[in-house]
Design a protein around this motif. Structure first.
Motif, short mmCIF file in Angstrom:
data_model
loop_
_atom_site.label_atom_id
_atom_site.label_comp_id
_atom_site.label_asym_id
_atom_site.label_seq_id
_atom_site.Cartn_x
_atom_site.Cartn_y
_atom_site.Cartn_z
N ASN A 282 0.82 -1.22 0.00
CA ASN A 282 0.00 0.00 0.00
C ASN A 282 0.85 1.27 0.00
O ASN A 282 0.61 2.20 0.77
CB ASN A 282 -0.95 0.01 1.21
N GLY B 268 5.08 -3.29 15.42
CA GLY B 268 5.09 -2.67 14.10
C GLY B 268 6.47 -2.60 13.46
O GLY B 268 6.63 -1.98 12.40
N GLY C 275 8.15 -4.91 11.97
CA GLY C 275 8.27 -5.70 10.73
C GLY C 275 8.60 -7.16 10.99
O GLY C 275 8.90 -7.90 10.05
N THR D 266 6.21 -9.68 9.40
CA THR D 266 6.38 -9.60 7.94
C THR D 266 7.59 -10.45 7.52
O THR D 266 7.54 -11.15 6.51
CB THR D 266 6.55 -8.13 7.51
N GLU E 51 5.96 -14.93 18.18
CA GLU E 51 5.48 -14.61 19.54
C GLU E 51 4.86 -15.82 20.24
O GLU E 51 3.68 -15.82 20.57
CB GLU E 51 4.50 -13.44 19.49
N1 LIG Z 1 -0.45 -5.11 3.82
C1 LIG Z 1 -0.06 -4.09 4.59
N2 LIG Z 1 -0.41 -2.82 4.26
C2 LIG Z 1 -0.01 -1.77 5.02
N3 LIG Z 1 0.74 -1.88 6.11
C3 LIG Z 1 1.12 -3.11 6.48
C4 LIG Z 1 0.76 -4.27 5.75
N4 LIG Z 1 1.30 -5.36 6.35
C5 LIG Z 1 1.97 -4.89 7.44
N5 LIG Z 1 1.85 -3.54 7.51
C6 LIG Z 1 2.45 -2.66 8.52
O1 LIG Z 1 3.83 -2.97 8.57
C7 LIG Z 1 4.31 -2.80 9.90
C8 LIG Z 1 5.02 -4.07 10.35
O2 LIG Z 1 4.04 -5.07 10.64
P1 LIG Z 1 4.42 -6.42 11.37
O3 LIG Z 1 3.15 -7.16 11.65
O4 LIG Z 1 5.45 -7.12 10.58
O5 LIG Z 1 5.06 -5.88 12.71
P2 LIG Z 1 5.56 -6.67 14.01
O6 LIG Z 1 6.95 -6.24 14.28
O7 LIG Z 1 5.31 -8.13 13.85
O8 LIG Z 1 4.60 -6.06 15.11
P3 LIG Z 1 3.95 -6.70 16.45
O9 LIG Z 1 5.07 -6.85 17.42
O10 LIG Z 1 2.98 -5.65 16.85
O11 LIG Z 1 3.30 -8.00 16.07
C9 LIG Z 1 3.11 -2.40 10.75
O12 LIG Z 1 3.09 -1.01 10.91
C10 LIG Z 1 1.93 -2.88 9.92
O13 LIG Z 1 0.77 -2.09 10.17
#
Ligand SMILES: Nc1ncnc2c1ncn2[C@@H]1O[C@H](COP(=O)(O)OP(=O)(O)OP(=O)(O)O)[C@@H](O)[C@H]1O
Length: 247
Positions: free
Chosen positions: A12, A37, A39, A42, A158
């Motif tokens: 996005n 957040g 990553g 991801t 997690e």
């Molecule tokens: N398809 C998407 N479109 C827009 N933003 C996204 C998308 N996928 C992930 N994000 C954003 O990317 C960032 C990383 O997300 P991710 O889930 O990998 O974080 P995280 O480190 O696992 O966080 P948490 O510890 O909260 O689980 C976040 O801000 C999330 O909102």
């Protein structure tokens, strides 16, 4: 060895991961540490083939697996513990864990693994993997399924979330078991005490690696940076020890 080479992921119009390089050697344990957040999930999805990177390649040994889907990567021995496991109506814990009898697991092994995750066989094997299991119980069933699959690479997103105060010992037992069977562990967490149980850590912030190395050292750095993203500070001033290590 599982390798992420120069992985960038955008969604996005937003860059979520930028030039991520990670290396997971066989039989070792790693954590990916970072705030909400950052990553981390991801990265897990990219390793598992749930999403494809916008740039960069993923290797298992010499084999480029970037284009392989989840099923193909699972066949190569990569397993992912989802942060929020799904529920299924009409399937018992035992059926779920043995893939309806297709997985070659004997009753003793099933008992041992259920014991490790804190769900006594007698009480849980005939329960349904549906809404009647609590979130924590469902997570424990999912952990049991990873142990029984005996993957080459276990990505645990997690594993501590949603579990009660016995979680520390539970994680110890799970890591011990996976180590014993030679599985490479990739553990995603924001908790220092959990990350410290692994040998090496990557500290991820705003989609970049800000520190990597022995877990004790990375965790100390994470604690100092805790509560704020250190990335801007690091980019402006360099690391406190003057190195560019990990970036
Ligand atoms: N398809 C998407 N479109 C827009 N933003 C996204 C998308 N996928 C992930 N994000 C954003 O990317 C960032 C990383 O997300 P991710 O889930 O990998 O974080 P995280 O480190 O696992 O966080 P948490 O510890 O909260 O689980 C976040 O801000 C999330 O909102």
């Amino acid at each position: 060895m599982l390798l992420l080479r120069n992985i960038t992921y955008s969604a996005n119009g937003r860059k979520i991961l930028e030039k991520i390089n990670m290396r997971f050697k066989e039989g070792m344990s790693y954590s990916i540490l970072g705030p909400n957040g950052a990553g981390k999930s991801t990265i897990a999805y990219i390793l598992m083939g749930v999403i494809k990177p916008s740039e960069g390649r993923i290797f298992m040994g010499d084999k480029d697996i970037t284009e392989l889907n989840i099923t193909e990567r699972a066949r190569l021995g990569i397993s992912l513990l989802w942060q929020e496991p799904a529920r299924y109506d009409g399937i018992t814990v035992e059926e779920y864990l043995t893939l309806g009898g297709k997985l070659n697991v004997d009753k003793e092994e099933l008992k041992e693994v259920l014991e490790i995750v804190g769900l006594p066989y007698e009480l849980y094997h005939s329960r349904f993997v549906d809404k009647s299991l609590s979130g924590g119980e469902r997570k424990r069933v999912e952990l049991a399924s990873i142990l029984l699959l005996k993957p080459k690479y276990a990505i645990l997103d997690e594993p501590d979330s949603g579990l009660d105060i016995t979680v520390t010992e539970l994680i110890d037992r799970i890591l011990d078991y996976l180590k014993r069977i030679g599985t490479t562990i990739i553990l995603i967490t924001h908790h220092e005490d959990i990350a410290k149980k692994t040998e090496f850590s990557y500290f991820v912030c705003s989609g970049k690696i800000v520190r990597k190395g022995f877990s004790d050292e990375v965790v100390e750095y994470y604690k100092r940076a805790c509560g704020k993203c250190p990335l801007l500070e690091v980019m402006r001033y360099g690391h406190q020890d003057g190195s560019s290590k990990g970036i």
